[in-house]
Design a protein around this motif. Structure first.
Motif, PDB file in Angstrom:
ATOM      1  N   MET A  27       0.837  -1.218   0.000  1.00  0.00           N
ATOM      2  CA  MET A  27       0.000   0.000   0.000  1.00  0.00           C
ATOM      3  C   MET A  27       0.859   1.250   0.000  1.00  0.00           C
ATOM      4  O   MET A  27       0.636   2.200  -0.725  1.00  0.00           O
ATOM      5  CB  MET A  27      -0.867  -0.018   1.269  1.00  0.00           C
ATOM      6  N   ARG A  28       1.853   1.180   0.857  1.00  0.00           N
ATOM      7  CA  ARG A  28       2.790   2.289   0.951  1.00  0.00           C
ATOM      8  C   ARG A  28       3.461   2.559  -0.408  1.00  0.00           C
ATOM      9  O   ARG A  28       3.636   3.698  -0.825  1.00  0.00           O
ATOM     10  CB  ARG A  28       3.856   1.907   2.008  1.00  0.00           C
ATOM     11  N   LEU A  29       3.782   1.454  -1.094  1.00  0.00           N
ATOM     12  CA  LEU A  29       4.454   1.570  -2.380  1.00  0.00           C
ATOM     13  C   LEU A  29       3.540   2.235  -3.412  1.00  0.00           C
ATOM     14  O   LEU A  29       3.968   3.138  -4.149  1.00  0.00           O
ATOM     15  CB  LEU A  29       4.885   0.176  -2.859  1.00  0.00           C
ATOM     16  N   VAL A  30       2.253   1.810  -3.437  1.00  0.00           N
ATOM     17  CA  VAL A  30       1.310   2.399  -4.394  1.00  0.00           C
ATOM     18  C   VAL A  30       1.181   3.896  -4.137  1.00  0.00           C
ATOM     19  O   VAL A  30       1.197   4.711  -5.066  1.00  0.00           O
ATOM     20  CB  VAL A  30      -0.063   1.708  -4.270  1.00  0.00           C
ATOM     21  N   ALA A  31       1.058   4.259  -2.851  1.00  0.00           N
ATOM     22  CA  ALA A  31       0.943   5.675  -2.514  1.00  0.00           C
ATOM     23  C   ALA A  31       2.172   6.437  -2.989  1.00  0.00           C
ATOM     24  O   ALA A  31       2.069   7.530  -3.562  1.00  0.00           O
ATOM     25  CB  ALA A  31       0.771   5.837  -1.005  1.00  0.00           C
ATOM     26  N   LEU A  87       2.458   9.653  -5.495  1.00  0.00           N
ATOM     27  CA  LEU A  87       3.101  10.911  -5.107  1.00  0.00           C
ATOM     28  C   LEU A  87       4.221  11.264  -6.082  1.00  0.00           C
ATOM     29  O   LEU A  87       4.391  12.420  -6.483  1.00  0.00           O
ATOM     30  CB  LEU A  87       3.652  10.802  -3.683  1.00  0.00           C
ATOM     31  N   LEU A  88       4.960  10.236  -6.487  1.00  0.00           N
ATOM     32  CA  LEU A  88       6.052  10.461  -7.427  1.00  0.00           C
ATOM     33  C   LEU A  88       5.512  10.934  -8.774  1.00  0.00           C
ATOM     34  O   LEU A  88       6.048  11.870  -9.385  1.00  0.00           O
ATOM     35  CB  LEU A  88       6.847   9.168  -7.592  1.00  0.00           C
ATOM     36  N   LEU A  89       4.412  10.295  -9.220  1.00  0.00           N
ATOM     37  CA  LEU A  89       3.788  10.706 -10.476  1.00  0.00           C
ATOM     38  C   LEU A  89       3.373  12.179 -10.407  1.00  0.00           C
ATOM     39  O   LEU A  89       3.592  12.943 -11.346  1.00  0.00           O
ATOM     40  CB  LEU A  89       2.549   9.853 -10.755  1.00  0.00           C
ATOM     41  N   GLY A 111      -1.172  16.623 -11.836  1.00  0.00           N
ATOM     42  CA  GLY A 111      -0.188  16.454 -10.773  1.00  0.00           C
ATOM     43  C   GLY A 111      -0.823  16.556  -9.397  1.00  0.00           C
ATOM     44  O   GLY A 111      -0.600  15.714  -8.519  1.00  0.00           O
ATOM     45  N   ALA A 112      -1.676  17.582  -9.216  1.00  0.00           N
ATOM     46  CA  ALA A 112      -2.329  17.765  -7.925  1.00  0.00           C
ATOM     47  C   ALA A 112      -3.259  16.593  -7.621  1.00  0.00           C
ATOM     48  O   ALA A 112      -3.322  16.115  -6.477  1.00  0.00           O
ATOM     49  CB  ALA A 112      -3.115  19.076  -7.922  1.00  0.00           C
ATOM     50  N   LEU A 113      -3.961  16.105  -8.649  1.00  0.00           N
ATOM     51  CA  LEU A 113      -4.860  14.975  -8.420  1.00  0.00           C
ATOM     52  C   LEU A 113      -4.076  13.723  -8.028  1.00  0.00           C
ATOM     53  O   LEU A 113      -4.507  12.963  -7.156  1.00  0.00           O
ATOM     54  CB  LEU A 113      -5.698  14.703  -9.672  1.00  0.00           C
ATOM     55  N   ALA A 114      -2.924  13.522  -8.668  1.00  0.00           N
ATOM     56  CA  ALA A 114      -2.108  12.359  -8.311  1.00  0.00           C
ATOM     57  C   ALA A 114      -1.629  12.472  -6.860  1.00  0.00           C
ATOM     58  O   ALA A 114      -1.635  11.487  -6.115  1.00  0.00           O
ATOM     59  CB  ALA A 114      -0.922  12.241  -9.266  1.00  0.00           C
ATOM     60  N   PHE A 115      -1.242  13.693  -6.448  1.00  0.00           N
ATOM     61  CA  PHE A 115      -0.875  13.906  -5.037  1.00  0.00           C
ATOM     62  C   PHE A 115      -2.030  13.521  -4.112  1.00  0.00           C
ATOM     63  O   PHE A 115      -1.842  12.856  -3.086  1.00  0.00           O
ATOM     64  CB  PHE A 115      -0.551  15.375  -4.787  1.00  0.00           C
ATOM     65  N   LEU A 116      -3.235  13.969  -4.485  1.00  0.00           N
ATOM     66  CA  LEU A 116      -4.392  13.711  -3.633  1.00  0.00           C
ATOM     67  C   LEU A 116      -4.684  12.219  -3.530  1.00  0.00           C
ATOM     68  O   LEU A 116      -5.021  11.714  -2.456  1.00  0.00           O
ATOM     69  CB  LEU A 116      -5.621  14.454  -4.168  1.00  0.00           C
ATOM     70  N   ILE A 117      -4.544  11.518  -4.673  1.00  0.00           N
ATOM     71  CA  ILE A 117      -4.770  10.067  -4.637  1.00  0.00           C
ATOM     72  C   ILE A 117      -3.732   9.403  -3.730  1.00  0.00           C
ATOM     73  O   ILE A 117      -4.052   8.552  -2.895  1.00  0.00           O
ATOM     74  CB  ILE A 117      -4.715   9.481  -6.061  1.00  0.00           C
ATOM     75  N   GLY A 118      -2.465   9.838  -3.874  1.00  0.00           N
ATOM     76  CA  GLY A 118      -1.421   9.286  -3.022  1.00  0.00           C
ATOM     77  C   GLY A 118      -1.706   9.534  -1.547  1.00  0.00           C
ATOM     78  O   GLY A 118      -1.603   8.623  -0.708  1.00  0.00           O
ATOM     79  N   ALA A 119      -2.125  10.764  -1.235  1.00  0.00           N
ATOM     80  CA  ALA A 119      -2.446  11.095   0.160  1.00  0.00           C
ATOM     81  C   ALA A 119      -3.634  10.274   0.638  1.00  0.00           C
ATOM     82  O   ALA A 119      -3.676   9.839   1.797  1.00  0.00           O
ATOM     83  CB  ALA A 119      -2.751  12.585   0.273  1.00  0.00           C
ATOM     84  N   GLY A 120      -4.612  10.041  -0.246  1.00  0.00           N
ATOM     85  CA  GLY A 120      -5.777   9.261   0.120  1.00  0.00           C
ATOM     86  C   GLY A 120      -5.421   7.819   0.446  1.00  0.00           C
ATOM     87  O   GLY A 120      -6.032   7.197   1.316  1.00  0.00           O
ATOM     88  N   ILE A 121      -4.415   7.282  -0.259  1.00  0.00           N
ATOM     89  CA  ILE A 121      -4.006   5.904   0.031  1.00  0.00           C
ATOM     90  C   ILE A 121      -3.233   5.854   1.347  1.00  0.00           C
ATOM     91  O   ILE A 121      -3.394   4.926   2.147  1.00  0.00           O
ATOM     92  CB  ILE A 121      -3.169   5.351  -1.143  1.00  0.00           C
ATOM     93  N   LEU A 122      -2.413   6.869   1.608  1.00  0.00           N
ATOM     94  CA  LEU A 122      -1.660   6.890   2.866  1.00  0.00           C
ATOM     95  C   LEU A 122      -2.575   7.094   4.069  1.00  0.00           C
ATOM     96  O   LEU A 122      -2.365   6.531   5.133  1.00  0.00           O
ATOM     97  CB  LEU A 122      -0.618   8.009   2.821  1.00  0.00           C
ATOM     98  N   HIS A 123      -3.570   7.976   3.910  1.00  0.00           N
ATOM     99  CA  HIS A 123      -4.492   8.284   5.011  1.00  0.00           C
ATOM    100  C   HIS A 123      -5.918   8.061   4.549  1.00  0.00           C
ATOM    101  O   HIS A 123      -6.603   9.014   4.172  1.00  0.00           O
ATOM    102  CB  HIS A 123      -4.329   9.741   5.459  1.00  0.00           C
ATOM    103  N   TRP A 156      -8.953  10.348   5.325  1.00  0.00           N
ATOM    104  CA  TRP A 156      -9.086  11.711   4.797  1.00  0.00           C
ATOM    105  C   TRP A 156      -9.896  11.778   3.519  1.00  0.00           C
ATOM    106  O   TRP A 156     -10.033  12.852   2.949  1.00  0.00           O
ATOM    107  CB  TRP A 156      -7.691  12.290   4.473  1.00  0.00           C
ATOM    108  N   TRP A 157     -10.370  10.625   3.023  1.00  0.00           N
ATOM    109  CA  TRP A 157     -10.796  10.606   1.624  1.00  0.00           C
ATOM    110  C   TRP A 157     -11.912  11.601   1.323  1.00  0.00           C
ATOM    111  O   TRP A 157     -11.943  12.187   0.250  1.00  0.00           O
ATOM    112  CB  TRP A 157     -11.177   9.196   1.185  1.00  0.00           C
ATOM    113  N   THR A 158     -12.830  11.822   2.302  1.00  0.00           N
ATOM    114  CA  THR A 158     -13.938  12.732   1.956  1.00  0.00           C
ATOM    115  C   THR A 158     -13.418  14.129   1.651  1.00  0.00           C
ATOM    116  O   THR A 158     -13.827  14.752   0.681  1.00  0.00           O
ATOM    117  CB  THR A 158     -14.954  12.795   3.102  1.00  0.00           C
ATOM    118  N   LYS A 159     -12.501  14.593   2.474  1.00  0.00           N
ATOM    119  CA  LYS A 159     -11.989  15.953   2.242  1.00  0.00           C
ATOM    120  C   LYS A 159     -11.146  16.011   0.983  1.00  0.00           C
ATOM    121  O   LYS A 159     -11.154  17.004   0.252  1.00  0.00           O
ATOM    122  CB  LYS A 159     -11.193  16.413   3.458  1.00  0.00           C
TER     123      LYS A 159
END
Lengths: 111, 178
Positions: free
Chosen positions: A1-5, A9-11, A43-55, A58-61
């Protein structure tokens, strides 16, 4: 999971970086807006997806943020480019090709 | 399959079903911000959404561009699928152009015609165009959208540009927007 996130984030970082590179390489303001808008949005959306997988809690926000970015980013870009167009900024075109840009009524006196 | 009644009132008034839709959207927005489904929060959200709907509803005539039909959610989903594909293609396209040493661009402004009648429909189309490969909406006048196209083939006229840039999105947007 960590790896996917991390991959997401890298993307995001790669796309934002490409957008910045586009700002440097593109010849005029319209083309710069193009590259920056698209790259920053995905780029911002990819960050958000990465953050959503890590936490996951937080997904609703994150969904709210993603929706607002998707709505406001293109509107902002279009507004800036519209202001430029009305102010009379001509888009760069390949030297030697014909400029097929349609003109505003007030700009018909262009040579 | 919309009635003539809906057509006559396109952008001026906002009908009762649209009020319900706005209420639902506001309530959903509240739930997303709150992030849980406790009864207390939902009751507060229901009240706040009602107050906002009543206060702001008459000023939200832009929502009257929505087609509230049974098939609309289906079209919305299809539009999202198409949109995501286009957004990702747009970024690969940008990456290719930025990274190739010869900088392969032929920018020009072209005009595109839309058949969408409502303000919301045109807004969504212009936004979609901005986020798709190589195009940026610059201005919107009547049913013409002025588009900055980063790779414009020489001699493109309005019909060709419309087909190339707007037709794909319009087909999907027309399912849920006027």
């Amino acid at each position: 999971m960590r790896l996917v996130a991390d991959i997401f984030l890298l993307l995001g970082a790669v796309f934002c970086c490409l957008g910045a590179l586009g700002l440097v390489r593109m010849p005029d303001v319209y083309t710069r807006i193009q590259t920056a808008t698209k790259a920053a949005t995905l780029g911002a959306l990819a960050f958000l997806i990465g953050a959503g997988i890590l936490h996951p809690d937080w997904w609703t926000k994150l969904v709210v943020i993603a929706g607002l970015i998707l709505l406001t980013n293109p509107v902002g870009s279009s507004t800036i480019s519209r202001a430029l167009y009305i102010a009379g900024v001509r888009p760069w075109h390949v030297p030697g090709s014909d400029d097929c840009t349609p003109l505003l009524d007030s700009q018909q006196d262009k040579p | 399959m919309h009635t003539s009644h809906a057509q006559h009132h396109d952008d001026e008034t906002i009908s009762l079903p649209h009020y319900f839709f706005i209420y639902a959207v506001l309530f959903l927005f509240w739930l997303l911000l709150v992030g849980n489904l406790r009864l207390q929060e939902m009751a507060a959200g229901a009240l706040v959404a009602l107050a906002v709907t009543l206060a702001a509803g008459p000023h939200l005539s832009i929502f009257s561009g929505l087609r509230l039909e049974a098939a609309a959610p289906f079209h919305l989903l299809r539009y999202f699928g198409y949109f995501w594909a286009a957004l990702i293609r747009a970024n690969l396209d940008v990456a290719r152009r930025v990274l190739s040493p010869s900088l392969p661009i032929r920018p020009a402004l072209v005009e595109v015609r839309t058949e969408l009648k409502s303000n919301l429909g045109r807004l969504m189309l212009a936004n979609s165009i901005t986020l798709t490969p190589g195009t940026l909406s610059v201005d919107l006048r009547g049913d013409h959208i002025l588009v900055h196209w980063i790779d414009c083939p020489p001699g493109t006229d309005l019909e060709a540009a419309t087909r190339e840039i707007a037709a794909g999105f319009e087909q999907h947007l027309r399912g849920f927007l006027k």
